[in-house]
Design a protein around this motif. Structure first.
Motif, PDB file in Angstrom:
ATOM      1  N   PHE A 124       0.921   3.788  -1.881  1.00 32.80           N
ATOM      2  CA  PHE A 124       0.620   4.890  -2.101  1.00 32.80           C
ATOM      3  C   PHE A 124      -0.997   5.136  -1.475  1.00 32.80           C
ATOM      4  O   PHE A 124      -1.520   3.937  -0.779  1.00 32.80           O
ATOM      5  CB  PHE A 124       0.288   4.630  -3.627  1.00 32.80           C
ATOM      6  N   GLN A 125      -2.001   6.644  -1.444  1.00 30.16           N
ATOM      7  CA  GLN A 125      -3.213   6.687  -1.431  1.00 30.16           C
ATOM      8  C   GLN A 125      -3.865   7.580  -2.632  1.00 30.16           C
ATOM      9  O   GLN A 125      -4.801   6.259  -3.427  1.00 30.16           O
ATOM     10  CB  GLN A 125      -3.153   7.202  -0.097  1.00 30.16           C
ATOM     11  N   CYS A 126      -3.571   8.551  -3.043  1.00 27.34           N
ATOM     12  CA  CYS A 126      -4.466   9.359  -3.607  1.00 27.34           C
ATOM     13  C   CYS A 126      -3.980   8.732  -5.018  1.00 27.34           C
ATOM     14  O   CYS A 126      -4.525   8.806  -6.546  1.00 27.34           O
ATOM     15  CB  CYS A 126      -3.955  10.601  -3.239  1.00 27.34           C
ATOM     16  N   TYR A 137       5.271   7.036   3.197  1.00 27.28           N
ATOM     17  CA  TYR A 137       6.760   7.267   2.761  1.00 27.28           C
ATOM     18  C   TYR A 137       6.930   5.270   3.542  1.00 27.28           C
ATOM     19  O   TYR A 137       8.269   4.955   2.661  1.00 27.28           O
ATOM     20  CB  TYR A 137       7.621   8.258   3.588  1.00 27.28           C
ATOM     21  N   SER A 138       6.507   5.468   4.497  1.00 26.61           N
ATOM     22  CA  SER A 138       7.359   3.915   4.819  1.00 26.61           C
ATOM     23  C   SER A 138       6.577   3.063   4.183  1.00 26.61           C
ATOM     24  O   SER A 138       7.359   2.221   4.158  1.00 26.61           O
ATOM     25  CB  SER A 138       6.833   3.553   6.786  1.00 26.61           C
ATOM     26  N   ASN A 139       5.664   2.842   3.750  1.00 32.22           N
ATOM     27  CA  ASN A 139       5.179   1.958   2.861  1.00 32.22           C
ATOM     28  C   ASN A 139       5.757   1.816   2.048  1.00 32.22           C
ATOM     29  O   ASN A 139       5.918   0.839   0.702  1.00 32.22           O
ATOM     30  CB  ASN A 139       3.489   2.290   2.802  1.00 32.22           C
ATOM     31  N   ILE A 140       6.626   3.355   1.479  1.00 35.06           N
ATOM     32  CA  ILE A 140       7.013   2.440   0.363  1.00 35.06           C
ATOM     33  C   ILE A 140       8.328   2.304   0.483  1.00 35.06           C
ATOM     34  O   ILE A 140       8.827   1.745  -0.437  1.00 35.06           O
ATOM     35  CB  ILE A 140       7.254   4.326  -0.327  1.00 35.06           C
ATOM     36  N   CYS A 200       1.565  10.914  -6.681  1.00 27.36           N
ATOM     37  CA  CYS A 200       3.170  10.396  -6.899  1.00 27.36           C
ATOM     38  C   CYS A 200       3.375   9.415  -7.091  1.00 27.36           C
ATOM     39  O   CYS A 200       4.315   9.119  -7.076  1.00 27.36           O
ATOM     40  CB  CYS A 200       3.216  11.414  -5.677  1.00 27.36           C
ATOM     41  N   ASN A 247      10.777  12.742  -4.325  1.00 28.28           N
ATOM     42  CA  ASN A 247       9.515  12.236  -4.707  1.00 28.28           C
ATOM     43  C   ASN A 247       8.785  12.413  -3.474  1.00 28.28           C
ATOM     44  O   ASN A 247       8.901  11.547  -2.623  1.00 28.28           O
ATOM     45  CB  ASN A 247       9.384  10.947  -4.894  1.00 28.28           C
ATOM     46  N   ILE A 248       8.055  13.134  -3.897  1.00 23.32           N
ATOM     47  CA  ILE A 248       6.936  13.509  -2.441  1.00 23.32           C
ATOM     48  C   ILE A 248       5.866  13.069  -2.023  1.00 23.32           C
ATOM     49  O   ILE A 248       5.116  12.958  -3.469  1.00 23.32           O
ATOM     50  CB  ILE A 248       7.153  15.358  -2.385  1.00 23.32           C
ATOM     51  N   CYS A 249       5.279  13.055  -1.262  1.00 24.37           N
ATOM     52  CA  CYS A 249       3.910  12.219  -1.142  1.00 24.37           C
ATOM     53  C   CYS A 249       3.281  12.823   0.186  1.00 24.37           C
ATOM     54  O   CYS A 249       3.844  12.791   1.120  1.00 24.37           O
ATOM     55  CB  CYS A 249       4.375  10.632  -0.582  1.00 24.37           C
ATOM     56  N   ARG A 250       2.342  13.854  -0.495  1.00 24.34           N
ATOM     57  CA  ARG A 250       1.590  14.118   0.698  1.00 24.34           C
ATOM     58  C   ARG A 250       1.157  13.349   1.340  1.00 24.34           C
ATOM     59  O   ARG A 250       0.570  13.458   2.233  1.00 24.34           O
ATOM     60  CB  ARG A 250       0.701  15.570  -0.369  1.00 24.34           C
ATOM     61  N   CYS A 251       0.725  11.963   0.899  1.00 21.95           N
ATOM     62  CA  CYS A 251      -0.454  11.743   1.137  1.00 21.95           C
ATOM     63  C   CYS A 251       0.361  10.681   2.414  1.00 21.95           C
ATOM     64  O   CYS A 251      -0.394  10.024   3.638  1.00 21.95           O
ATOM     65  CB  CYS A 251      -1.326  10.745   0.481  1.00 21.95           C
ATOM     66  N   GLY A 252       1.214  10.607   2.517  1.00 23.42           N
ATOM     67  CA  GLY A 252       2.309  10.294   3.216  1.00 23.42           C
ATOM     68  C   GLY A 252       2.793   8.738   3.458  1.00 23.42           C
ATOM     69  O   GLY A 252       2.910   8.151   4.129  1.00 23.42           O
ATOM     70  N   ASP A 274       1.161  -1.192   0.517  1.00 23.73           N
ATOM     71  CA  ASP A 274      -0.028  -0.190   0.201  1.00 23.73           C
ATOM     72  C   ASP A 274       0.762   1.566   0.248  1.00 23.73           C
ATOM     73  O   ASP A 274       0.394   2.025   1.375  1.00 23.73           O
ATOM     74  CB  ASP A 274      -0.829  -0.210   0.818  1.00 23.73           C
TER      75      ASP A 274
END
Lengths: 328, 207, 710
Positions: free
Chosen positions: B150-152, B192-195, B155, B185-190, B148
């Motif tokens: 990502f969310q939206c 990062y840890s899953n990435i 990015c 690579n910015i992820c505003r949904c946050g 998971d």
């Protein structure tokens, strides 16, 4: 972005000629800074001279050390085995800047020409002597948190944003340039300039000169080096303060040689010669480091919002020296 | 092919500039008044000038060769999104400040928003659309779904293109290194840890 | 294949589309003849446009139109009405300028490059008036906001805290923050004749957008088709229909061509809302053993001169802790700024930073453990409304979070714990957010092959709406998740509320729940089985038996009367462990544990991600985010993604979400309370409190950047 003529010259001679023929002509390399400024209308070129195909991308050992071709990308330099082995400070500094994607695009020459990130420079509706000479300095009495402590003028208090250049200043690099009048060398410390009355000039390149390469002289600083960058988030941000340290220590932990340079504090990478002179021959102790850090601050002048740098700068120097010498 | 395109120092450039400045082709050509009016109504001079301002560009995108003539102002990102209709690469800032536009150019991850398309002449570009093989997803795409990452989703293309390059670059020694070298690579949904977890899984599969 | 159960960790149903670049966001629809719109921003901060020179722009290659206040075709719904207070910005309708960056022209051209270039050629001359953007300079000009919601509140005695044996009185400041979703705000409008329009836009609520556009252009709502299938984040910035959306519809009408208008990242700092700069004063009074006797919470925040927005910061102090006396007060300062908007955890995120920081200060003054202080003032009823909670498991949140983070390692004396060269500290911050449920409809259709399609005009700005709905349907219908599709983001689907206030699963999930239940009953009836049977049913056989190519029904769902007897909130306790570097002032959030009572968790995997994502937003609020003005010019100086710092990957280390996962018995048939906001609320305080524990420095002004700690 305004319309412009796009050219792709076949060799350096044609490139230099092409540039000299246009009034508002610019060399385009990685584009990470120039294309951004074109989008913002900060520069309005009539002609873009794409130099990316010129054979200036090699990184090679030469008699005088290591030669970094002007079009070698930041990533290629940072990852080059010779750089990692002999100039690890440079690799650290490069990787502290921007992002991997930008470092894959940005070049050695382009990085040297990177323009300030001062918000007034980027905003066409606000005054900036660097962008529009004579319009005034918006930062002087404005938002100047990111701005200079050293060597500023009342015309401009912007800082040079490059991390790579801080390391190159520390390593006594030499810039090779070629112009219509021939080739010349510029000592790294003489490459960038202070704003004075002409803040529109970032460096000492003559019009139409092309950066060919940057040479790194042989270096003994292979072990005790550190690049410490303090910023508002952990990565992908410009420096509040950055410090490049290279130490050559003997077996008794005495400092045989040292290089210190600071970023985020001046219109050019700020070499800390007085601190170096103080440290040379002394032992690598926290107390000596502290004194060196204080010496570095002589002549510092802060503005409304960057007062904190007067404390953050020496703290960062101290921490960088401690880290480089293995004391943390 | 590359040789033909390499020397694009066009001697007509300066004269073309003048031509553009004059802005009207019509004054230079003898035409009947009616034809002039029709030409003006159809903006022919503009269209001709427009064509002359275009630059040839040959590149390969996801294995497909393209031979184009484009406005030199067009960025690689806008070429992909607006002209080739490859909208997987995203525009989040248009200034190299977010990484949503990350693609591979000759294998290297770059911000396509800061790359003028014409400077990619002769290059092989890979976008998110070119990562999977038919229905078979790239392991990084699978790992992003599994963890998971990502969310939206906006990015995500950039994150995945960056992550694939990161593994190739060998910057996967530890979570901290992955995080540092994924910070473009910015992820505003946050996410990062899953990435990071997704990247670690792909790295472990490969080693 | 088996059915999925509510609570299963199902992978996102739209995951494949998102990882392949196949998900189409609003700006990515290909329409023949698409033209490109670019806005021209005003360069003054207050006044009016006197004249404009658009000749150069109009003559520039490829330009189709330059719309200004001087030539606007107008919007039928923009009728000046003196009896109505000004609400919202009506682009090009008049020549007044309320803030710097307000659009004064819309340039439409054949390509994005041409439109952008032509926009740079537009010139305007202005009448400049004195402007005010400086919050601090205008602090004495605060006014009580309009509307009963924001009146002063007093329970017991006002300012009773002052008389208590132990008193904390402090001010907390949080700067303007920007939603900054990754996707640029974008609208494509395409007319069909002069009475029908199709709009692809970045929207959290397609029905709301449909209504706004229909009103503006005097159209029947059903003649306005709004699509927003994929939304690249929003966090509140797409809760309403913004002026540029109306402008793009207007331009498309004028040109009789589809027009795409994309804002730049810089324009998003002024045109699509922000969390407003807010200063809060908290007064806490307690007995020497830590019992609260008075809470006073005052908030003053910025709003726009042309429209009022109030950040609901103080509500949390009325109900989160037991106190016989509590009073709150709102004020707003109208400034020459773009209007604020609700941003993730609106009000409570701001309020909890102040209240939970003050509580930490009180605990320190009392030499009391912060959790113990919270337990001492725990409420089993809502003291504001004097109603029982529908459910509240905040105590469990404290216990589980403390255990997980290792609260026993927290030094009672700040600045005493070292880990390597770093100072280490622990902090807690709690939050609450109203659990809402709106009226929603869902349509369930089963085809002869047994596949199920469900439609509802809700949105998914990222939480995974489709995934949650699929889980509910799979569980209730007994159909495997892979055979269910859920469609949203289309105004022609059955009505659903705007995605906001953490209420989508509660509202739309209930509609899906009710529709599935009704569907099942109908199928049992068709099969000749008792309606409430729990026996397995072969839908395909039933459909075949009745010769039905498909069977569908639409169900409406809304809150029950019984629910009004309860006060409904989600609760959270966030635990942070930080490292602070003593020389450089760098802060690293080493661990963050978010423990949440949000009722039943429907979609475990996406809910965990949402919680973690909210925590990342909270880290941004605590450490990095601040929109900065130059008040001489009235312009942002960091209006871009390089200088407005949202957290990057390297800022994030170990974040964990823990769900209490007990269904709320009253809110809705599923028992879910919502997590979108609660994931962020309390995080900033937890970090600020941890920084105090690490360093002994109390930072009351966000963000906690290195300069504040050296």
């Amino acid at each position: 972005m305004n319309p412009f003529i796009y050219t792709r010259p076949a060799d350096t001679g044609a490139a230099i000629k092409s540039l000299s023929r246009g009034n508002q002509a610019f060399f385009l390399a990685g584009g990470t800074n120039l294309v951004d400024m074109m989008k913002m209308g900060v520069v309005v070129p009539e002609k873009i001279v794409d130099i990316n195909r010129l054979p200036l991308r090699n990184i090679e050992a030469v008699q005088s050390g290591l030669r970094l071709g002007a079009l070698a990308t930041n990533s290629e330099v940072a990852d080059h085995p010779d750089v990692l082995k002999n100039y690890p400070l440079l690799s650290l500094a490069i990787n502290a800047g921007a992002s991997p994607q930008l470092r894959n695009m940005a070049t050695v020459g382009g990085n040297l020409l990177q323009r300030t990130r001062c918000p007034y420079f980027f905003d066409l509706t606000m005054p900036c002597n660097k962008r529009a000479p004579g319009s005034g300095c918006g930062a002087l009495a404005g938002f100047n948190r990111m701005h200079a402590l050293f060597g500023a003028s009342d015309k401009c208090i912007a800082v040079n944003p490059s991390d790579m250049s801080v390391a190159l200043a520390a390593l006594d690099a030499v810039v090779h340039v070629r112009g219509a009048g021939g080739d010349r060398e510029i000592k790294f410390e003489d490459f960038h300039r202070l704003p004075g009355d002409e803040p529109q000039l970032d460096n000492t390149l003559a019009k139409g000169e092309l950066i060919m390469a940057v040479d790194l002289p042989p270096s003994a600083f292979t072990k005790h080096v550190h690049y410490l960058k303090v910023r508002d988030r952990s990565s992908y941000a410009f420096a509040l303060i950055s410090v490049a340290v290279a130490l050559d220590l003997d077996k008794d932990n005495n400092i045989k040689d040292v290089r210190l340079a600071m970023g985020g504090v001046a219109h050019k990478p700020w070499r800390l010669r007085a601190s170096e002179d103080f440290l040379k021959g002394r032992s690598a102790t926290e107390d000596n480091f502290k004194q060196a850090a204080q010496i570095a601050m002589q002549g510092a002048k802060a503005y409304q919002y960057n007062q904190f740098k007067l404390k953050l700068a020496p703290n960062t120097i101290l921490q960088a020296l401690k880290t480089a010498s293995g004391q943390v | 092919m590359q040789n033909d395109l390499q020397n694009y120092e066009n001697p007509r450039d300066e004269s073309r500039r003048d031509f553009l400045k004059q802005s009207s082709l019509l004054s230079a050509i003898a035409l009947t008044p009616g034809a002039i009016r029709r030409a003006a109504e159809n903006k022919w001079d503009e269209k001709i000038a427009d064509e002359m301002g275009k630059v040839p560009l040959s590149l390969e995108v996801n294995g497909v060769p393209y031979n184009l003539k484009i406005d030199p102002r067009v960025t690689l990102l806008d070429l992909l999104r607006e002209q080739l209709h490859l909208t997987g690469s995203k525009k989040g800032c248009d200034r190299g400040q977010c990484g949503a536009c990350t693609v591979h150019a000759d294998g290297a991850r770059i911000n396509s928003c800061l790359s003028l398309a014409v400077t990619n002449d002769g290059k092989k570009i890979t976008t998110i659309e070119g990562l999977s093989r038919g229905d078979e997803l790239h392991p990084m795409q699978e790992a992003f779904i599994k963890h998971d990452g990502f969310q939206c989703g906006y990015c995500t293309s950039g994150q995945i293109m960056s992550a694939v390059a990161l593994v190739k670059e060998g910057r996967t020694q530890c979570a901290e290194q992955i995080s540092e070298f994924m910070s473009g690579n910015i992820c505003r949904c946050g996410a990062y840890s899953n990435i990071v977890k997704a990247i670690q899984e792909v790295k472990n599969q490969q080693s | 294949m088996d059915k999925s159960l509510i609570g299963d960790p199902l992978s996102r149903v739209d995951g494949r589309l998102k990882v392949t670049g196949g998900a189409k966001y609003s700006g990515e629809w290909e329409l023949p003849g698409l033209a490109y719109g670019v806005l021209v921003p005003a360069t003054i901060t207050n006044g009016s446009v006197v004249s404009m020179d658009v000749k150069a722009a109009e003559r520039a290659p490829g330009v189709l139109a330059v719309i200004t206040p001087f030539n606007t075709p107008g919007v039928p719904g923009f009728k000046p009405d003196a009896s109505q207070p000004v609400r919202g910005l009506k682009l090009f309708n008049d020549k007044l300028i309320y803030f710097n960056g307000q659009p004064i022209a819309l340039v439409v051209a054949e390509s994005f490059e041409k439109a952008t270039h032509a926009a740079s050629l537009v010139k305007a001359s202005y009448q400049q008036d004195v402007f005010e953007t400086d919050f601090d300079k205008n602090r004495d000009k605060g006014v009580v906001p309009q509307g009963g919601k924001y009146k002063d509140y007093v329970r017991g005695e006002a300012d009773a805290y002052k008389k208590a044996p132990v008193v904390i009185e402090q001010e907390y400041r949080q700067p303007s923050e920007m939603h900054n979703p990754m996707e640029l705000h974008v609208t494509i409008a395409a007319w069909d004749g002069d009475d029908k329009v199709t709009v692809y836009t970045k929207s959290q609520g397609v029905i709301g957008t449909q209504r706004s556009i229909a009103n503006a252009f005097g159209l029947k709502p059903e003649n306005v088709q709004v699509n927003s299938r994929f939304v690249g984040g929003a966090f509140g910035s797409s809760l309403r229909t913004w002026p540029h959306e109306i402008a793009s519809v207007m331009a498309a009408k004028l040109l009789k061509r589809p027009v795409k208008l994309t804002l730049t990242r810089e324009q998003m700092f002024t045109l699509v809302g922000h969390r407003p700069l807010t200063i809060q004063k908290i007064g806490l009074g307690a007995t020497s053993d830590g019992k609260l006797v008075g809470i006073t919470h005052e908030s003053i925040s910025q709003t726009a001169v042309y429209e009022e927005f109030t950040e609901g910061s103080v509500n949390v102090s009325r109900f989160l802790y037991e106190s016989p006396n509590a009073n709150t007060r709102y004020k707003v300062i109208p400034l020459n700024v773009g209007v604020p908007a609700p941003m993730r955890g609106p009000g409570e995120a701001t309020g909890s930073f102040a209240l939970e920081s003050a509580l930490d200060e009180l605990a320190f003054a009392l030499k009391m453990d912060p959790i113990e202080l919270r337990l001492k003032n725990y409420t089993e009823r809502d003291p504001e409304r004097n109603l029982p909670w529908s459910s509240k498991y905040l105590k469990e949140c404290y216990t589980r979070g403390a255990e997980r983070i290792g609260w026993e390692n927290r030094p009672s004396k700040p600045g005493t714990l070292r880990e390597g060269e770093w100072l280490a500290g622990y902090g807690i911050g709690c939050g609450a957010f109203g659990a809402f449920r709106g009226r929603a409809l869902a349509k369930v259709r089963m085809m002869a092959d047994g596949t199920v399609n469900i439609q509802s005009a809700t949105s998914d700005i990222g939480p995974g709406t489709g995934t949650a709905m699929t889980l509910i349907a799979s569980d209730l219908l007994g159909v495997p998740a892979g055979r269910i599709t859920f469609e949203l983001g289309n105004s022609s689907f059955p009505t659903a509320p705007t995605q906001g206030g953490s209420s989508t699963v509660s509202s739309v999930g209930s509609a899906v729940h009710d529709a599935c239940m009704a569907f099942k009953q109908k199928m049992y009836a068709l099969a000749g089985m008792p309606e409430n049977s729990s026996d397995p049913i072969d839908y395909v056989a039933v459909l075949k038996q009745h010769n039905l190519p498909f069977f569908e029904l639409t169900e409406e769902s809304q809150s029950s009367q019984q629910a009004k007897n309860y006060s409904m909130y989600s609760f959270s306790a966030h635990f942070a462990k930080v490292h602070v570097h003593p020389l450089t002032g760098a802060v690293k959030v080493k661990r963050l544990i978010a423990v949440v009572d949000a009722g039943r968790i429907v979609s475990y995997k996406t809910a965990s991600s949402q919680m973690i994502g909210g925590a990342v937003g909270g880290i941004g609020m605590a450490l990095t985010e601040e929109a900065i003005f130059d008040h001489k010019y009235g312009r942002y100086v960091n209006g871009n993604f390089a200088d407005y710092h949202v957290p990057v990957n390297a800022d994030i280390q170990d974040i964990e979400a823990i769900f209490i996962d007990k269904p709320d018995p009253y809110i809705n048939p599923i028992g879910t309370k919502g997590i979108g906001e609660i994931s962020l609320i309390g995080v900033a305080a937890a970090i600020a409190n941890a920084v105090f524990n690490a360093t002994g420095k109390r930072v009351r002004e966000l963000p906690i950047t290195p300069d504040k700690l050296i």
